[in-house]
Scaffold this motif. Sequence first.
Motif: not given
Length: 112
Positions: A9, A35-36, A38-41, A61, A86
């Motif tokens: 983050h 890729s992971l 990109a799915k989180k803010s 991952e 995360t």
Amino acid sequence: MRIGWIGFHMEGLLSLQGLLEQGTRIEAVITLKPSLAAKKSGGGDYLSLCKNFHVPLFEVENINDQQSIKLLKELSLDLAFVIGWTQIIREEALKLVNVGMIGAHASLLPHN
């Protein structure tokens, strides 16, 4: 002392940059695979920062999977900062950092 950084983050970027600018040696940064992330803010650009300061960057991952456990063993860290991560770091991974991990999160854990 062997120091590492775990984060994806943007909240951790300024702290990491500050340490690097003052000459603190960071052995490695562990971040989420793009890729992971990109799915989180709020993902931050750890790649550019690590390139600028010649710090090895490892993309994972899951910090608790066997590949990450192996990486933590190989890094043999004394201390790790966990800023803007995360995933809850489980005991097996926590025990691999000799002195311990120091974490910070911008919201109430484990609820957020």
